[in-house]
Design a protein around this motif. Structure first.
Motif, PDB file in Angstrom:
ATOM      1  N   VAL A 188       0.859  -1.187   0.000  1.00 37.92           N
ATOM      2  CA  VAL A 188       0.000   0.000   0.000  1.00 37.92           C
ATOM      3  C   VAL A 188       0.893   1.234   0.000  1.00 37.92           C
ATOM      4  O   VAL A 188       1.802   1.341   0.826  1.00 37.92           O
ATOM      5  N   GLN A 189       0.612   2.136  -0.923  1.00 42.82           N
ATOM      6  CA  GLN A 189       1.410   3.361  -1.002  1.00 42.82           C
ATOM      7  C   GLN A 189       0.508   4.576  -0.931  1.00 42.82           C
ATOM      8  O   GLN A 189      -0.599   4.590  -1.452  1.00 42.82           O
ATOM      9  N   LEU A 190       1.041   5.595  -0.277  1.00 48.60           N
ATOM     10  CA  LEU A 190       0.385   6.886  -0.222  1.00 48.60           C
ATOM     11  C   LEU A 190       1.362   7.920  -0.757  1.00 48.60           C
ATOM     12  O   LEU A 190       2.504   7.971  -0.303  1.00 48.60           O
ATOM     13  N   GLN A 191       0.931   8.723  -1.696  1.00 49.22           N
ATOM     14  CA  GLN A 191       1.812   9.698  -2.307  1.00 49.22           C
ATOM     15  C   GLN A 191       1.225  11.087  -2.147  1.00 49.22           C
ATOM     16  O   GLN A 191       0.187  11.392  -2.729  1.00 49.22           O
ATOM     17  N   ALA A 192       1.930  11.912  -1.385  1.00 50.08           N
ATOM     18  CA  ALA A 192       1.484  13.283  -1.175  1.00 50.08           C
ATOM     19  C   ALA A 192       2.096  14.199  -2.222  1.00 50.08           C
ATOM     20  O   ALA A 192       3.245  13.999  -2.643  1.00 50.08           O
ATOM     21  N   SER A 193       1.353  15.193  -2.638  1.00 51.05           N
ATOM     22  CA  SER A 193       1.840  16.176  -3.597  1.00 51.05           C
ATOM     23  C   SER A 193       1.090  17.485  -3.410  1.00 51.05           C
ATOM     24  O   SER A 193       0.106  17.544  -2.662  1.00 51.05           O
ATOM     25  N   GLY A 194       1.580  18.516  -4.105  1.00 48.69           N
ATOM     26  CA  GLY A 194       0.872  19.789  -4.082  1.00 48.69           C
ATOM     27  C   GLY A 194       1.516  20.869  -3.242  1.00 48.69           C
ATOM     28  O   GLY A 194       1.020  21.991  -3.193  1.00 48.69           O
ATOM     29  N   GLY A 195       2.607  20.545  -2.562  1.00 47.25           N
ATOM     30  CA  GLY A 195       3.274  21.551  -1.749  1.00 47.25           C
ATOM     31  C   GLY A 195       3.951  22.599  -2.613  1.00 47.25           C
ATOM     32  O   GLY A 195       4.038  22.472  -3.835  1.00 47.25           O
ATOM     33  N   GLY A 196       4.429  23.636  -1.960  1.00 51.74           N
ATOM     34  CA  GLY A 196       5.124  24.696  -2.682  1.00 51.74           C
ATOM     35  C   GLY A 196       5.350  25.900  -1.813  1.00 51.74           C
ATOM     36  O   GLY A 196       5.138  25.851  -0.592  1.00 51.74           O
ATOM     37  N   LEU A 197       5.764  26.985  -2.459  1.00 49.82           N
ATOM     38  CA  LEU A 197       6.021  28.255  -1.779  1.00 49.82           C
ATOM     39  C   LEU A 197       4.853  29.195  -2.055  1.00 49.82           C
ATOM     40  O   LEU A 197       4.514  29.430  -3.226  1.00 49.82           O
ATOM     41  N   VAL A 198       4.236  29.696  -0.996  1.00 47.06           N
ATOM     42  CA  VAL A 198       3.132  30.635  -1.144  1.00 47.06           C
ATOM     43  C   VAL A 198       3.322  31.800  -0.193  1.00 47.06           C
ATOM     44  O   VAL A 198       3.923  31.629   0.884  1.00 47.06           O
ATOM     45  N   PRO A 199       2.800  32.976  -0.524  1.00 41.87           N
ATOM     46  CA  PRO A 199       2.897  34.111   0.401  1.00 41.87           C
ATOM     47  C   PRO A 199       1.869  33.971   1.516  1.00 41.87           C
ATOM     48  O   PRO A 199       0.866  33.247   1.370  1.00 41.87           O
ATOM     49  N   PRO A 200       2.088  34.668   2.631  1.00 43.08           N
ATOM     50  CA  PRO A 200       1.071  34.673   3.690  1.00 43.08           C
ATOM     51  C   PRO A 200      -0.284  35.101   3.135  1.00 43.08           C
ATOM     52  O   PRO A 200      -0.377  36.029   2.336  1.00 43.08           O
ATOM     53  N   GLY A 201      -1.318  34.392   3.572  1.00 38.70           N
ATOM     54  CA  GLY A 201      -2.659  34.642   3.062  1.00 38.70           C
ATOM     55  C   GLY A 201      -3.020  33.830   1.844  1.00 38.70           C
ATOM     56  O   GLY A 201      -4.176  33.839   1.402  1.00 38.70           O
ATOM     57  N   GLY A 202      -2.054  33.126   1.288  1.00 37.33           N
ATOM     58  CA  GLY A 202      -2.291  32.339   0.093  1.00 37.33           C
ATOM     59  C   GLY A 202      -2.971  31.009   0.379  1.00 37.33           C
ATOM     60  O   GLY A 202      -3.284  30.674   1.532  1.00 37.33           O
ATOM     61  N   SER A 203      -3.178  30.249  -0.691  1.00 36.34           N
ATOM     62  CA  SER A 203      -3.861  28.963  -0.602  1.00 36.34           C
ATOM     63  C   SER A 203      -3.071  27.876  -1.321  1.00 36.34           C
ATOM     64  O   SER A 203      -2.320  28.158  -2.257  1.00 36.34           O
ATOM     65  N   LEU A 204      -3.272  26.660  -0.878  1.00 42.98           N
ATOM     66  CA  LEU A 204      -2.702  25.483  -1.529  1.00 42.98           C
ATOM     67  C   LEU A 204      -3.657  24.329  -1.327  1.00 42.98           C
ATOM     68  O   LEU A 204      -4.387  24.281  -0.324  1.00 42.98           O
ATOM     69  N   ARG A 205      -3.631  23.392  -2.254  1.00 43.22           N
ATOM     70  CA  ARG A 205      -4.366  22.152  -2.058  1.00 43.22           C
ATOM     71  C   ARG A 205      -3.387  20.994  -2.160  1.00 43.22           C
ATOM     72  O   ARG A 205      -2.744  20.816  -3.205  1.00 43.22           O
ATOM     73  N   LEU A 206      -3.282  20.233  -1.109  1.00 44.59           N
ATOM     74  CA  LEU A 206      -2.447  19.041  -1.099  1.00 44.59           C
ATOM     75  C   LEU A 206      -3.286  17.844  -1.497  1.00 44.59           C
ATOM     76  O   LEU A 206      -4.478  17.772  -1.184  1.00 44.59           O
ATOM     77  N   SER A 207      -2.638  16.901  -2.162  1.00 46.12           N
ATOM     78  CA  SER A 207      -3.309  15.667  -2.560  1.00 46.12           C
ATOM     79  C   SER A 207      -2.547  14.480  -1.995  1.00 46.12           C
ATOM     80  O   SER A 207      -1.317  14.497  -1.924  1.00 46.12           O
ATOM     81  N   CYS A 208      -3.276  13.451  -1.616  1.00 45.03           N
ATOM     82  CA  CYS A 208      -2.693  12.195  -1.151  1.00 45.03           C
ATOM     83  C   CYS A 208      -3.327  11.087  -1.978  1.00 45.03           C
ATOM     84  O   CYS A 208      -4.504  10.745  -1.761  1.00 45.03           O
ATOM     85  N   ALA A 209      -2.569  10.565  -2.923  1.00 43.53           N
ATOM     86  CA  ALA A 209      -3.075   9.519  -3.802  1.00 43.53           C
ATOM     87  C   ALA A 209      -2.699   8.154  -3.251  1.00 43.53           C
ATOM     88  O   ALA A 209      -1.533   7.911  -2.927  1.00 43.53           O
ATOM     89  N   ALA A 210      -3.679   7.283  -3.143  1.00 48.01           N
ATOM     90  CA  ALA A 210      -3.457   5.937  -2.609  1.00 48.01           C
ATOM     91  C   ALA A 210      -3.371   4.922  -3.738  1.00 48.01           C
ATOM     92  O   ALA A 210      -4.044   5.054  -4.761  1.00 48.01           O
ATOM     93  N   SER A 211      -2.532   3.923  -3.531  1.00 44.78           N
ATOM     94  CA  SER A 211      -2.368   2.886  -4.553  1.00 44.78           C
ATOM     95  C   SER A 211      -3.527   1.885  -4.525  1.00 44.78           C
ATOM     96  O   SER A 211      -3.679   1.092  -5.452  1.00 44.78           O
ATOM     97  N   ARG A 212      -4.296   1.943  -3.439  1.00 42.93           N
ATOM     98  CA  ARG A 212      -5.477   1.087  -3.326  1.00 42.93           C
ATOM     99  C   ARG A 212      -6.681   1.934  -2.945  1.00 42.93           C
ATOM    100  O   ARG A 212      -6.558   3.113  -2.617  1.00 42.93           O
ATOM    101  N   SER A 213      -7.831   1.318  -2.960  1.00 40.66           N
ATOM    102  CA  SER A 213      -9.030   2.039  -2.580  1.00 40.66           C
ATOM    103  C   SER A 213      -8.881   2.635  -1.189  1.00 40.66           C
ATOM    104  O   SER A 213      -8.452   1.956  -0.258  1.00 40.66           O
ATOM    105  N   ILE A 214      -9.230   3.902  -1.053  1.00 41.73           N
ATOM    106  CA  ILE A 214      -9.105   4.532   0.257  1.00 41.73           C
ATOM    107  C   ILE A 214     -10.173   4.029   1.220  1.00 41.73           C
ATOM    108  O   ILE A 214     -10.121   4.321   2.408  1.00 41.73           O
ATOM    109  N   SER A 215     -11.104   3.244   0.722  1.00 45.77           N
ATOM    110  CA  SER A 215     -12.132   2.688   1.604  1.00 45.77           C
ATOM    111  C   SER A 215     -11.552   1.660   2.579  1.00 45.77           C
ATOM    112  O   SER A 215     -12.201   1.321   3.572  1.00 45.77           O
ATOM    113  N   ILE A 216     -10.310   1.205   2.335  1.00 45.18           N
ATOM    114  CA  ILE A 216      -9.720   0.235   3.257  1.00 45.18           C
ATOM    115  C   ILE A 216      -9.273   0.891   4.560  1.00 45.18           C
ATOM    116  O   ILE A 216      -9.027   0.223   5.545  1.00 45.18           O
ATOM    117  N   TYR A 217      -9.159   2.225   4.523  1.00 48.52           N
ATOM    118  CA  TYR A 217      -8.640   2.935   5.689  1.00 48.52           C
ATOM    119  C   TYR A 217      -9.771   3.323   6.639  1.00 48.52           C
ATOM    120  O   TYR A 217     -10.779   3.883   6.221  1.00 48.52           O
TER     121      TYR A 217
END
Length: 114
Positions: free
Chosen positions: A1-30
């Motif tokens: 089972v693998q979990l891969q996080a992505s979406g990080g970066g450099l943002v100014p104060p007040g900014g927004s980001l969306r992180l993603s965590c993609a699973a190699s299997r159905s997330i319903s197992i968790y």
């Protein structure tokens, strides 16, 4: 089972980001999927948690600014972050618990700086 996080970066104060965590299997197992973060010199802390029933929980420091959600069809969990502050700077990790097993993905760096 693998979990891969992505979406990080450099943002100014007040900014927004969306992180993603993609699973190699159905997330319903968790039973729970969560986002943690670790800043330099600090312990890893829970940021947001989503259980299989859809209940969420957040660290007090991010309540009202961060939202955890999931897309079962894409086997992905998201962390939407608004109104970012310099103190949100950290490496963010996704975590999934399935029975006695605890899975961690590699982190993604979030830096909030002007």
């Amino acid at each position: 089972v693998q979990l891969q996080a992505s979406g990080g970066g450099l943002v100014p104060p007040g900014g927004s980001l969306r992180l993603s965590c993609a699973a190699s299997r159905s997330i319903s197992i968790y039973s729970t999927i969560a986002w943690y973060r670790q800043a330099p010199g600090s312990e890893r802390e829970l940021v947001a948690l989503l259980n299989s029933g859809g209940t969420t929980d957040y660290a007090d420091s991010v309540k009202g600014r961060f939202t955890i959600s999931r897309d079962n069809a894409k086997n992905t969990v998201y962390l939407q972050m608004y109104s970012l502050k310099p103190e949100d700077t950290a490496v963010y990790y996704c975590n999934g618990r399935a029975g006695p097993n605890n899975y961690w993905g590699a982190g993604t760096q979030v830096t909030v700086s002007s």
